[in-house]
Design a protein around this motif. Structure first.
Motif, PDB file in Angstrom:
ATOM      1  N   PHE A 110     -40.826  39.060  -4.703  1.00  0.00           N
ATOM      2  CA  PHE A 110     -39.940  40.115  -5.167  1.00  0.00           C
ATOM      3  C   PHE A 110     -38.544  39.937  -4.584  1.00  0.00           C
ATOM      4  CE2 PHE A 110     -44.095  42.145  -5.747  1.00  0.00           C
ATOM      5  CZ  PHE A 110     -43.954  42.601  -7.054  1.00  0.00           C
ATOM      6  N   ALA A 111     -37.556  40.385  -5.347  1.00  0.00           N
ATOM      7  CA  ALA A 111     -36.163  40.383  -4.895  1.00  0.00           C
ATOM      8  C   ALA A 111     -35.634  41.806  -4.928  1.00  0.00           C
ATOM      9  CB  ALA A 111     -35.303  39.475  -5.772  1.00  0.00           C
ATOM     10  N   LEU A 112     -34.901  42.154  -3.893  1.00  0.00           N
ATOM     11  CA  LEU A 112     -34.252  43.453  -3.807  1.00  0.00           C
ATOM     12  C   LEU A 112     -32.858  43.301  -4.407  1.00  0.00           C
ATOM     13  CD1 LEU A 112     -34.794  46.289  -2.611  1.00  0.00           C
ATOM     14  CD2 LEU A 112     -33.733  45.483  -0.494  1.00  0.00           C
ATOM     15  N   VAL A 113     -32.587  44.002  -5.504  1.00  0.00           N
ATOM     16  CA  VAL A 113     -31.293  43.894  -6.179  1.00  0.00           C
ATOM     17  C   VAL A 113     -30.402  45.056  -5.728  1.00  0.00           C
ATOM     18  CG1 VAL A 113     -30.090  43.732  -8.387  1.00  0.00           C
ATOM     19  CG2 VAL A 113     -32.410  42.793  -8.142  1.00  0.00           C
ATOM     20  N   CYS A 114     -29.271  44.717  -5.136  1.00  0.00           N
ATOM     21  CA  CYS A 114     -28.366  45.728  -4.599  1.00  0.00           C
ATOM     22  C   CYS A 114     -27.042  45.717  -5.356  1.00  0.00           C
ATOM     23  CB  CYS A 114     -28.079  45.471  -3.117  1.00  0.00           C
ATOM     24  SG  CYS A 114     -29.536  45.262  -2.075  1.00  0.00           S
ATOM     25  N   CYS A 129     -31.401  48.147   1.031  1.00  0.00           N
ATOM     26  CA  CYS A 129     -30.097  47.836   0.440  1.00  0.00           C
ATOM     27  C   CYS A 129     -28.997  48.662   1.116  1.00  0.00           C
ATOM     28  CB  CYS A 129     -30.094  48.167  -1.053  1.00  0.00           C
ATOM     29  SG  CYS A 129     -30.620  46.841  -2.155  1.00  0.00           S
ATOM     30  N   ASN A 130     -29.306  49.917   1.391  1.00  0.00           N
ATOM     31  CA  ASN A 130     -28.278  50.900   1.701  1.00  0.00           C
ATOM     32  C   ASN A 130     -27.601  50.633   3.043  1.00  0.00           C
ATOM     33  OD1 ASN A 130     -29.098  52.110  -0.682  1.00  0.00           O
ATOM     34  ND2 ASN A 130     -30.495  53.514   0.359  1.00  0.00           N
ATOM     35  N   ARG A 131     -26.385  50.125   2.983  1.00  0.00           N
ATOM     36  CA  ARG A 131     -25.609  49.834   4.188  1.00  0.00           C
ATOM     37  C   ARG A 131     -24.154  49.579   3.810  1.00  0.00           C
ATOM     38  NH1 ARG A 131     -28.602  44.965   6.722  1.00  0.00           N
ATOM     39  NH2 ARG A 131     -30.399  45.849   5.661  1.00  0.00           N
ATOM     40  N   THR A 132     -23.260  49.810   4.764  1.00  0.00           N
ATOM     41  CA  THR A 132     -21.849  49.451   4.617  1.00  0.00           C
ATOM     42  C   THR A 132     -21.502  48.471   5.718  1.00  0.00           C
ATOM     43  OG1 THR A 132     -21.206  51.539   3.582  1.00  0.00           O
ATOM     44  CG2 THR A 132     -19.466  50.275   4.653  1.00  0.00           C
ATOM     45  N   ILE A 133     -20.934  47.338   5.339  1.00  0.00           N
ATOM     46  CA  ILE A 133     -20.625  46.261   6.269  1.00  0.00           C
ATOM     47  C   ILE A 133     -19.114  46.157   6.416  1.00  0.00           C
ATOM     48  CG2 ILE A 133     -20.980  43.824   6.819  1.00  0.00           C
ATOM     49  CD1 ILE A 133     -23.246  43.920   4.640  1.00  0.00           C
ATOM     50  N   ILE A 142     -38.859  44.657   1.193  1.00  0.00           N
ATOM     51  CA  ILE A 142     -38.268  44.858  -0.117  1.00  0.00           C
ATOM     52  C   ILE A 142     -38.178  46.346  -0.454  1.00  0.00           C
ATOM     53  CG2 ILE A 142     -38.334  44.080  -2.536  1.00  0.00           C
ATOM     54  CD1 ILE A 142     -37.911  41.890  -0.627  1.00  0.00           C
ATOM     55  N   SER A 143     -38.247  47.188   0.536  1.00  0.00           N
ATOM     56  CA  SER A 143     -38.105  48.626   0.315  1.00  0.00           C
ATOM     57  C   SER A 143     -36.677  48.946  -0.124  1.00  0.00           C
ATOM     58  CB  SER A 143     -38.436  49.379   1.606  1.00  0.00           C
ATOM     59  OG  SER A 143     -38.313  50.775   1.413  1.00  0.00           O
ATOM     60  N   PRO A 144     -36.490  49.825  -1.128  1.00  0.00           N
ATOM     61  CA  PRO A 144     -35.155  50.110  -1.658  1.00  0.00           C
ATOM     62  C   PRO A 144     -34.118  50.515  -0.618  1.00  0.00           C
ATOM     63  CG  PRO A 144     -36.812  51.034  -3.117  1.00  0.00           C
ATOM     64  CD  PRO A 144     -37.545  50.529  -1.894  1.00  0.00           C
ATOM     65  N   PHE A 191     -12.070  44.466   5.248  1.00  0.00           N
ATOM     66  CA  PHE A 191     -12.562  45.200   4.088  1.00  0.00           C
ATOM     67  C   PHE A 191     -13.996  45.646   4.325  1.00  0.00           C
ATOM     68  CE2 PHE A 191     -13.388  40.753   3.605  1.00  0.00           C
ATOM     69  CZ  PHE A 191     -14.652  40.655   3.053  1.00  0.00           C
ATOM     70  N   ASP A 192     -14.421  46.630   3.554  1.00  0.00           N
ATOM     71  CA  ASP A 192     -15.789  47.129   3.602  1.00  0.00           C
ATOM     72  C   ASP A 192     -16.556  46.654   2.383  1.00  0.00           C
ATOM     73  OD1 ASP A 192     -15.456  48.511   5.983  1.00  0.00           O
ATOM     74  OD2 ASP A 192     -14.996  50.415   4.997  1.00  0.00           O
ATOM     75  N   VAL A 193     -17.828  46.325   2.598  1.00  0.00           N
ATOM     76  CA  VAL A 193     -18.754  46.005   1.521  1.00  0.00           C
ATOM     77  C   VAL A 193     -19.892  47.017   1.598  1.00  0.00           C
ATOM     78  CG1 VAL A 193     -20.360  44.308   0.602  1.00  0.00           C
ATOM     79  CG2 VAL A 193     -18.178  43.559   1.541  1.00  0.00           C
ATOM     80  N   THR A 194     -20.062  47.802   0.541  1.00  0.00           N
ATOM     81  CA  THR A 194     -21.090  48.833   0.516  1.00  0.00           C
ATOM     82  C   THR A 194     -22.173  48.449  -0.486  1.00  0.00           C
ATOM     83  OG1 THR A 194     -19.525  50.570   1.135  1.00  0.00           O
ATOM     84  CG2 THR A 194     -21.570  51.264   0.081  1.00  0.00           C
ATOM     85  N   LEU A 195     -23.416  48.443  -0.030  1.00  0.00           N
ATOM     86  CA  LEU A 195     -24.551  48.097  -0.860  1.00  0.00           C
ATOM     87  C   LEU A 195     -25.402  49.327  -1.128  1.00  0.00           C
ATOM     88  CD1 LEU A 195     -23.719  45.378   0.668  1.00  0.00           C
ATOM     89  CD2 LEU A 195     -26.027  44.610   0.163  1.00  0.00           C
ATOM     90  N   SER A 196     -25.961  49.420  -2.331  1.00  0.00           N
ATOM     91  CA  SER A 196     -26.905  50.477  -2.696  1.00  0.00           C
ATOM     92  C   SER A 196     -27.959  49.892  -3.619  1.00  0.00           C
ATOM     93  CB  SER A 196     -26.181  51.649  -3.366  1.00  0.00           C
ATOM     94  OG  SER A 196     -25.533  51.234  -4.557  1.00  0.00           O
ATOM     95  N   HIS A 197     -29.131  50.504  -3.647  1.00  0.00           N
ATOM     96  CA  HIS A 197     -30.249  49.941  -4.404  1.00  0.00           C
ATOM     97  C   HIS A 197     -30.037  50.082  -5.902  1.00  0.00           C
ATOM     98  CE1 HIS A 197     -34.424  49.993  -6.128  1.00  0.00           C
ATOM     99  NE2 HIS A 197     -34.449  48.874  -5.440  1.00  0.00           N
ATOM    100  N   ALA A 198     -30.294  48.997  -6.628  1.00  0.00           N
ATOM    101  CA  ALA A 198     -30.242  49.014  -8.091  1.00  0.00           C
ATOM    102  C   ALA A 198     -31.641  48.935  -8.684  1.00  0.00           C
ATOM    103  CB  ALA A 198     -29.382  47.869  -8.604  1.00  0.00           C
ATOM    104  N   GLU A 199     -32.399  47.920  -8.276  1.00  0.00           N
ATOM    105  CA  GLU A 199     -33.761  47.748  -8.767  1.00  0.00           C
ATOM    106  C   GLU A 199     -34.480  46.717  -7.905  1.00  0.00           C
ATOM    107  OE1 GLU A 199     -34.106  45.850 -12.595  1.00  0.00           O
ATOM    108  OE2 GLU A 199     -32.161  44.860 -12.372  1.00  0.00           O
ATOM    109  N   THR A 200     -35.768  46.599  -8.116  1.00  0.00           N
ATOM    110  CA  THR A 200     -36.570  45.561  -7.483  1.00  0.00           C
ATOM    111  C   THR A 200     -37.204  44.736  -8.588  1.00  0.00           C
ATOM    112  OG1 THR A 200     -37.026  46.986  -5.580  1.00  0.00           O
ATOM    113  CG2 THR A 200     -38.464  45.078  -5.895  1.00  0.00           C
ATOM    114  N   VAL A 201     -37.025  43.413  -8.536  1.00  0.00           N
ATOM    115  CA  VAL A 201     -37.494  42.563  -9.621  1.00  0.00           C
ATOM    116  C   VAL A 201     -38.442  41.498  -9.093  1.00  0.00           C
ATOM    117  CG1 VAL A 201     -35.394  42.938 -10.968  1.00  0.00           C
ATOM    118  CG2 VAL A 201     -35.536  40.979  -9.420  1.00  0.00           C
TER     119      VAL A 201
END
Length: 299
Positions: A223-227, A188-192, A183-185, A201-211
């Motif tokens: 815990f959930a990693l919110v991207c 999230c960080n990746r482009t698929i 669940i490390s921030p 198409f590209d899907v780009t994820l970045s960290h928003a928060e951890t809840v």
């Protein structure tokens, strides 16, 4: 909605807001695309310790429009998943139909490498199959029956667009390399790079928060990693207002949770702002996740 490509279902729902301007034949095609897209958004894999099974509820603007049932297995090196989805429609007006998708492949680092993708979707007006043959991220063949109608304004898909890509279902598996915190921030960080048989198409994820999630009745405490998620069309799309809307859409997010016995994250919840209301794909029951009894403690 967020589609087949897992993330184009959001694109399709936006298009549906313009459905009154389209023919019945055109709307039928969009219904099939919506089923494809939903499949990618919520497809997940199981763990080496046992299967993952999940049931998702799909709503838009708070109204129920569909459900999806998933089952799958994942080991340290491979995965196999199946998904069945049904759209009941929004007050009988939006995407109504059924779809089933099957995917298998290998896991390498933080990438799923699909061995192929097979979708069957139907409604009262049309039945369609989409099959993608691929190896190590390179597509060798795409078969769509019946084919979609050619459009002069569609951006051409070239050969290099079919290389180093993921199918829309495999794109929803998020392997995490190494042995650190799942669940490390930074996970999230990746482009698929995604190809769904029609669009690249590209899907780009970045960290928003951890809840912290405390839903024992649904099957997860942890815990959930919110991207944050951004959609970027590359090829195969058309220059429609809905395409521009989704390209500029900054209100897309996915909650990722860890599978028991593996280093793979899967979607627990997906939220998308569309032109006709907020789309929510939310797990109602899920098994096979890594449960963390300390989730109620502030991280």
């Amino acid at each position: 909605m967020v589609k087949g490509n897992a993330w184009r279902v959001c694109y399709v729902l936006c298009c549906e807001s313009l459905s009154k301007m389209m023919s019945k034949k055109s709307r039928a095609k969009r219904r099939i695309l919506a089923l494809t897209l939903l499949a990618s958004l919520i497809s997940v894999g199981g763990a080496s310790a046992g299967p993952v099974e999940a049931r998702y509820l799909v709503t838009i603007a708070g109204l129920h429009i569909g459900t999806a049932q998933f089952s799958g297995m994942i080991s340290a090196q491979s995965y196999q998943t199946s998904l069945n989805a049904q759209f009941t429609g929004l007050a009988g007006a939006l995407t109504s139909g059924r779809g089933a998708v099957n995917v298998s492949g290998m896991l390498q680092g933080n990438r799923p490498l699909s061995n192929g993708y097979a979708l069957k979707a139907n409604n009262s007006q049309i039945n369609r199959t989409i099959q993608i043959a691929m190896s190590a991220g390179n597509i060798s063949q795409v078969v769509i029956e019946p084919p979609f109608e050619p459009k002069d304004d569609r951006v051409p898909v070239l050969e290099h667009h079919r290389r180093n890509v993921a199918d829309p279902v495999s794109a929803l598996l998020m392997p995490v390399a190494g042995s650190g915190d799942m669940i490390s921030p930074e996970n999230c960080n990746r482009t698929i790079a995604v190809f769904d048989g029609v669009q690249r198409f590209d899907v780009t994820l970045s960290h928003a928060e951890t809840v912290a999630v405390n839903d024992p009745k649904k099957g997860y405490v942890g815990f959930a990693l919110v991207c944050r998620v951004r959609y970027a069309p590359v090829a195969g799309h058309r220059p429609l207002p809905a395409t521009e809307y989704m390209t500029n859409n900054r209100d897309i997010s996915v909650w990722l949770v860890p599978v028991e016995g593996s280093r793979t994250l899967i979607p627990y919840r997906i939220q998308v702002k569309t032109q006709i209301g907020n789309l929510l794909i939310d797990a109602q029951s899920i098994s096979g996740l890594a449960v963390d009894a300390t989730a109620s403690i502030k991280r």
